[in-house]
Design a protein around this motif. Structure first.
Motif, PDB file in Angstrom:
ATOM      1  N   PHE A 224       2.332  -4.433   5.057  1.00 12.22           N
ATOM      2  CA  PHE A 224       2.548  -3.006   4.257  1.00 12.22           C
ATOM      3  C   PHE A 224       1.178  -2.255   4.249  1.00 12.22           C
ATOM      4  CE2 PHE A 224       4.922  -2.310  -0.153  1.00 12.22           C
ATOM      5  CZ  PHE A 224       5.144  -0.881   0.273  1.00 12.22           C
TER       6      PHE A 224
ATOM      7  N   LEU B 218       1.216   1.523   5.898  1.00 10.12           N
ATOM      8  CA  LEU B 218       0.693   2.774   5.310  1.00 10.12           C
ATOM      9  C   LEU B 218      -0.708   3.444   5.661  1.00 10.12           C
ATOM     10  CD1 LEU B 218       1.862   1.897   1.485  1.00 10.12           C
ATOM     11  CD2 LEU B 218       2.861   3.423   3.175  1.00 10.12           C
TER      12      LEU B 218
ATOM     13  N   ALA C 161       5.639   4.532  -1.533  1.00 12.49           N
ATOM     14  CA  ALA C 161       5.392   3.318  -0.980  1.00 12.49           C
ATOM     15  C   ALA C 161       4.161   2.884  -1.420  1.00 12.49           C
ATOM     16  CB  ALA C 161       5.558   3.539   0.651  1.00 12.49           C
ATOM     17  N   HIS C 162       2.778   3.833  -1.618  1.00 10.43           N
ATOM     18  CA  HIS C 162       1.743   3.446  -1.890  1.00 10.43           C
ATOM     19  C   HIS C 162       1.853   2.851  -3.376  1.00 10.43           C
ATOM     20  CE1 HIS C 162      -1.252   4.764   1.101  1.00 10.43           C
ATOM     21  NE2 HIS C 162      -0.273   5.510   1.440  1.00 10.43           N
TER      22      HIS C 162
ATOM     23  N   ALA D 106       4.229   1.394  -4.630  1.00 13.40           N
ATOM     24  CA  ALA D 106       5.038   0.173  -4.758  1.00 13.40           C
ATOM     25  C   ALA D 106       3.935  -1.268  -4.105  1.00 13.40           C
ATOM     26  CB  ALA D 106       6.207   0.139  -3.864  1.00 13.40           C
TER      27      ALA D 106
ATOM     28  N   GLU E 262       6.065   8.343   1.103  1.00 12.32           N
ATOM     29  CA  GLU E 262       4.934   7.399   1.227  1.00 12.32           C
ATOM     30  C   GLU E 262       4.185   7.201   0.011  1.00 12.32           C
ATOM     31  OE1 GLU E 262       2.238   8.105   4.570  1.00 12.32           O
ATOM     32  OE2 GLU E 262       3.741   8.462   5.828  1.00 12.32           O
TER      33      GLU E 262
END
Length: 182
Positions: free
Chosen positions: A51, A55, A152-153, A155, A149
């Motif tokens: 992950f 990213l 996502a950061h 998460a 994104e």
């Protein structure tokens, strides 16, 4: 403070955790305690490290990723992530003042401020954001992929915050004072 799970060195970790621990050690020059805690589960360690890697190659600049991380860490009272990401943000080119502002969810840069507002809204509302919240990011210049994104950061940082808080992982970065309580 004693961690609630063992902090494993590569030699003591499950065999399947060792390649990730070696890569992490190579990237940092040491193995941060958070990864040593997560090494108890090879699957969790592989997921976390992948992950970070994915990213790191995304379209969100490293500096903004670190600013998001400190905002989320402060909101979740994660002293470990606050310390680690403040240090990493400085390495990514942020000033101490920028990192301190980000910790409070603020920035003088309008795009960064919009991203931080959205990130904290995600945390506070447990993902229940509105169409207007997404539209505000587009108005600040973020493309749809970047908006995904940013989420996502958030998460990833929820994952790391929860690991460090739940397992009482000792901070091994220069300490930073929390602004808020979770």
């Amino acid at each position: 403070m004693t961690a609630r799970v063992p902090l494993l060195a590569a030699a003591d970790a499950p065999e399947a955790s060792r390649p990730s621990l070696d890569a992490i050690h190579g990237a940092f020059g040491a193995t941060p305690n958070m990864f040593r805690a997560v090494a108890n589960s090879p699957a969790a360690l592989q997921a976390m490290w992948a992950f970070f890697g994915a990213l790191g190659g995304g379209s969100i600049p490293a500096k903004l990723g670190e600013q998001i991380a400190v905002a989320v860490a402060d909101r979740n009272a994660c002293e470990y992530c606050l310390a680690a990401h403040t240090a990493l943000g400085r390495k990514a080119g942020a000033t101490q003042a920028e990192m301190s502002a980000a910790q409070a969810g603020e920035s003088a840069d309008p795009g960064t401020a919009a991203a931080l507002r959205f990130a904290l809204r995600l945390v506070e509302q447990r993902g229940q954001v509105s169409a207007g919240d997404v539209t505000a990011l587009r108005a600040a210049g973020f493309a749809d992929g970047q908006i995904v994104e940013i989420l996502a950061h958030v998460a990833l940082n929820l994952f790391t915050n929860y690991v460090n808080v739940a397992f009482a992982v000792p901070v091994d970065f220069p300490g930073v004072k929390l602004r808020s309580a979770a």
